[in-house]
Design a protein around this motif. Structure first.
Motif, mmCIF file in Angstrom:
data_model
loop_
_atom_site.group_PDB
_atom_site.id
_atom_site.type_symbol
_atom_site.label_atom_id
_atom_site.label_comp_id
_atom_site.label_asym_id
_atom_site.label_seq_id
_atom_site.Cartn_x
_atom_site.Cartn_y
_atom_site.Cartn_z
ATOM 1 N N LEU A 32 0.858 -0.721 -0.426
ATOM 2 C CA LEU A 32 -0.499 0.155 0.390
ATOM 3 C C LEU A 32 1.161 1.359 0.055
ATOM 4 C CD1 LEU A 32 -2.861 1.355 0.135
ATOM 5 C CD2 LEU A 32 -2.788 0.615 2.728
ATOM 6 N N MET A 33 2.186 1.244 0.653
ATOM 7 C CA MET A 33 2.843 2.055 0.880
ATOM 8 C C MET A 33 3.741 2.744 -0.515
ATOM 9 S SD MET A 33 5.348 1.648 3.958
ATOM 10 C CE MET A 33 5.852 2.920 4.244
ATOM 11 N N GLN A 34 3.364 1.668 -1.518
ATOM 12 C CA GLN A 34 4.662 1.650 -2.540
ATOM 13 C C GLN A 34 3.486 1.980 -3.479
ATOM 14 O OE1 GLN A 34 6.344 -2.397 -3.557
ATOM 15 N NE2 GLN A 34 7.473 -2.572 -2.093
ATOM 16 N N GLU A 35 2.409 1.643 -2.863
ATOM 17 C CA GLU A 35 1.647 2.161 -4.172
ATOM 18 C C GLU A 35 0.736 3.496 -4.033
ATOM 19 O OE1 GLU A 35 -3.883 2.046 -4.462
ATOM 20 O OE2 GLU A 35 -2.467 0.209 -3.604
ATOM 21 N N ILE A 36 0.843 4.502 -2.821
ATOM 22 C CA ILE A 36 0.464 5.122 -2.814
ATOM 23 C C ILE A 36 1.484 6.225 -3.054
ATOM 24 C CG2 ILE A 36 0.379 7.053 -0.979
ATOM 25 C CD1 ILE A 36 -1.270 4.939 0.726
ATOM 26 N N ALA A 37 2.880 5.522 -2.856
ATOM 27 C CA ALA A 37 4.561 7.181 -3.270
ATOM 28 C C ALA A 37 4.293 6.790 -4.991
ATOM 29 C CB ALA A 37 5.839 5.936 -2.387
ATOM 30 N N GLY A 38 3.648 5.671 -5.657
ATOM 31 C CA GLY A 38 3.705 5.386 -7.049
ATOM 32 C C GLY A 38 2.634 6.318 -7.746
ATOM 33 N N ALA A 39 1.994 7.227 -6.895
ATOM 34 C CA ALA A 39 0.624 7.821 -6.895
ATOM 35 C C ALA A 39 1.278 9.405 -7.364
ATOM 36 C CB ALA A 39 -0.765 7.635 -6.172
ATOM 37 N N ILE A 40 2.037 9.825 -6.192
ATOM 38 C CA ILE A 40 2.432 10.963 -6.086
ATOM 39 C C ILE A 40 3.420 11.111 -6.838
ATOM 40 C CG2 ILE A 40 3.475 12.196 -4.046
ATOM 41 C CD1 ILE A 40 2.189 11.137 -2.061
#
Length: 722
Positions: A32-40
């Motif tokens: 989930l952290m990677q998904e959010i960071a990827g969106a940013i």
């Protein structure tokens, strides 16, 4: 000189690469952290690519205009400056979007404030090292490729050219000025575009999420939260890097241009400046800056290689103080060896002999430190001014705003007093060259100060990722503490940028007075270099110039408000259309909010940039050099006051809110907190859009005027009707 520059550039960019890949190799945490960071990261990449495509077309047009009207190498130097500034901004944005999730994960894995600080600072150091390295690399290229006056000691051989308009000019000064203008134009677009983006998203997220829906900051249920975190990277990192690089280059070239005009203008014929000494004075700023970069590298290493400490403010201060101390010692030795045994003509005003320029630079460093400490006093919640704003919030929003305005206005006097003392002292010690050296002194360890400034937005982003990833609350406590320190360091950094802008603009203005007569004009006397303040044209220019920063600021605030209103409407629409968003059963549409911020910033950033570039040109060709002289004085004085006011008021409102959130006056969810959030929202466009853009405004106007004055001195509407 070349050896100094090569060592500094290779050291800075090499160390930046080491830290970049060192951060990149760290663990990125949960899926989930990677998904959010990827969106940013995707949002930031998309914005900056679109922004740079837009800037490219404008930059090419300006370069062609410079090439046709001035010289081909001025146009090329402009493109070089734009490329260096854009490169630093892009690398800073890139490392920030890589480091944010790794900071969150380090806090999650270790629960160590000190180790988390080191990761955030390692990421920030990449931006600082890129700023120093790219700025000096570009100037080194300009010196080596275009610096044809260097190494020549016979004044009769030094180069003056006449262009097709019949204007005498010094090619080297036009080239370094073109380079500085390229840096400034990119900085203006990055600061304005990024500032509008980040503050529109921030205001939209806070006004609906916090005050209406009563959900925490960076809550994943808020549709604007990804756009808000993207804005931290494009505004507070990419914009910051381009801004400080521009300030750094502007301070360096101010002394170079001034020296060249003092040499070529024969008003000091009784005691002329020799070619050999002029060459030393022109080389000296780059060698001074090179030592500052090496000292900053050592300062950065003191924080990264030692055992992690849980006192972030102290650790950041130590890194900065080490950089400043080594810069002082190293540049003092350099100054003594370069100028010992020289005979200094009266035109230089070196009252204290060989060490005069170094002592003037020390005055700049000391005044910059004091200005920074004053900014900390007025913006940190450890002191009474910000605590007073928090206390006023108990009586409602109106008193929060009123108290913040009072603090911001009061905070302008003491920094201005320090600047005035620095100008008087530096001029008494080393003349106008000393004033330019004071500006260089303020930013001599800019690599360290930018590293400290950039770590703050990275920590802020890490907090957002922690919240959206639903990590342990202790993780957010760690990132919030780092972010709070980052707000204070950012206010200090803005103080340095504003102060150096004032000193550099004054030095560039002196060059403007020389250059309006054309290089080598033997009829120029000292009295000709004085601006006649009772001349109606000068007074009119001063009035218009004093009003210009208010027009400029109003346009910026209105641009933020337009985009923020659209953001507020979109967040409300999503909450109303799908009530399951607030219960966590549905995911909001982050993409639409990112699109609103992107479109708003890209659309609105053109007019402020055009105001900065076109105002001195249009008024110069209509009303002549006396009007533009008054314009520069009025704009500089007005913009410095307004920049200090907006930066400090906005910072105080922000930290006043955080003081309440730490449990004072009812803490989160209280009426005082709601008032504090509104105060913070009012301050957002002031401290992160208006304030940082104003110091760029005055240097763009000064450089454009310097390049064009010898032309509109002869070709203006008033001259045609005489």
């Amino acid at each position: 000189m070349l050896g100094f520059v090569v060592v500094a550039v290779v050291g800075a960019l090499g160390f930046a690469a080491i830290n970049f890949y060192g951060v990149k190799r760290m663990d990125t945490g949960t899926e989930l952290m990677q998904e959010i960071a990827g969106a940013i990261q995707d949002g930031a990449d998309a914005f900056i690519r679109h922004e740079y495509r837009l800037i490219l077309g404008i930059a090419v047009l300006i370069a062609i205009l410079l090439g046709v009207v001035v010289s081909w190498y001025t146009g090329i130097a402009f493109i070089l400056g734009a490329f260096m500034s854009a490169s630093a901004g892009w690398i800073g944005m890139r490392i920030a979007t890589l480091a944010n999730v790794r900071v969150s994960n380090k806090a999650r894995e270790t629960s160590s404030l000190g180790q988390t600080l080191q990761v955030a600072f390692r990421g920030g150091s990449v931006m600082g090292l890129a700023v120093g390295g790219f700025a000096l690399l570009g100037l080194g290229i300009v010196y080596v490729v275009f610096g044809r006056i260097l190494g020549q000691t016979d004044p009769s051989r030094l180069l003056i050219e006449v262009n097709w308009l019949g204007i005498n000019y010094i090619p080297f000064t036009m080239t370094v000025s073109g380079y500085a203008l390229g840096c400034s134009v990119i900085a203006m677009f990055d600061r304005v575009g990024g500032g509008i983006y980040t503050k529109a998203a921030d205001m939209g997220a806070d006004l609906v999420g916090k005050t209406e829906a009563h959900i925490p900051e960076d809550d994943p249920r808020n549709p604007a939260t990804i756009a808000d975190n993207v804005g931290d990277n494009v505004g507070d990192v990419a914009g910051l890097g381009a801004d400080l690089l521009e300030s750094y280059v502007g301070s360096l070239i101010s002394s170079v241009v001034l020296t060249a005009y003092m040499f070529f203008t024969t008003s000091q014929a009784a005691q002329p400046l020799s070619g050999a000494l002029a060459t030393k004075l022109i080389n000296f700023p780059l060698m001074f800056a090179s030592i500052g970069i090496v000292a900053s590298i050592i300062g950065i290493m003191t924080l990264l290689v030692k055992k992690a400490s849980d006192r972030p403010h102290r650790e950041l201060n130590v890194a900065t103080w080490v950089a400043a101390g080594l810069t002082l010692v190293g540049t003092g030795v350099l100054t003594w060896f370069m100028f010992s045994g020289e005979t200094f003509p009266a035109v230089l005003g070196f009252s204290l002999g060989p060490l005069s320029p170094w002592i003037a630079a020390v005055l700049g460093i000391v005044s910059g430190i004091i200005i920074g400490q004053l900014a900390e006093y007025f913006t940190s919640y450890d002191f009474k001014p910000t605590q007073g704003i928090a206390a006023a919030s108990r009586q409602g929003t109106a008193l929060t705003i009123t108290q913040g305005l009072a603090i911001g206005m009061k905070s302008t006097f003491y920094p201005i007093l320090m600047l005035a003392l620095a100008v008087v002292g530096a001029n008494a010690i080393a003349g106008l060259y000393g004033v330019a050296m004071a500006a260089i002194g303020m930013l001599s360890f800019v690599v360290a100060t930018v590293s400290v400034d950039t770590y703050g937005p990275i920590a802020d982003n890490a907090g957002g990722i922690s919240e959206m990833s639903k990590l342990d609350p202790k993780v957010r406590e760690i990132t919030d503490e780092l972010d709070s320190v980052g707000n204070t360091t950012a206010a200090i950094g803005k103080g340095f940028a504003i102060g150096s802008a004032a000193l550099a603009a004054l030095s560039l203005f002196a060059s403007y007075l020389y250059s309006q007569f054309g290089a080598g004009d033997t009829s120029v006397s000292v009295s000709d270099l004085l601006l006649n303040m009772i001349n109606p044209m000068t007074l009119a220019g001063g009035l218009v110039g004093a009003a210009l920063p208010y027009l400029f600021s109003g346009i910026l605030i209105e641009a933020v408000a337009k985009a923020a209103r659209k953001m507020v409407d979109e967040v409300r629409r999503q909450f109303q259309a799908d009530p399951k968003i607030l219960t966590g059963e549905s995911k909001p549409d982050y993409r639409l909010c990112i699109q609103i911020s992107s479109e708003g910033s890209l659309k609105e950033m053109k007019v402020p940039a055009l105001i900065a570039v076109l105002t001195p040109l249009v008024t110069g060709f209509l009303l002549g050099p006396q009007f533009v002289g008054g314009l520069l004085i009025g704009t500089t004085l007005s913009a410095i006051m307004l920049a200090l006011f907006t930066a400090n008021a906005g910072g105080a409102w922000d930290n006043g809110k955080k003081y309440i959130e730490h449990g004072h006056h009812g803490g989160k969810g209280s009426e005082a907190h709601a008032a504090g959030v509104v105060g913070d929202t009012v301050g957002d466009p002031l401290k992160d859009t208006v304030g940082p853009s104003l110091d760029i405004l005055i240097k763009i106007m000064a450089v454009v005027s310097l390049i064009a004055v010898s032309i509109f001195q002869r070709y203006n509407l008033l001259e045609l009707f005489r």
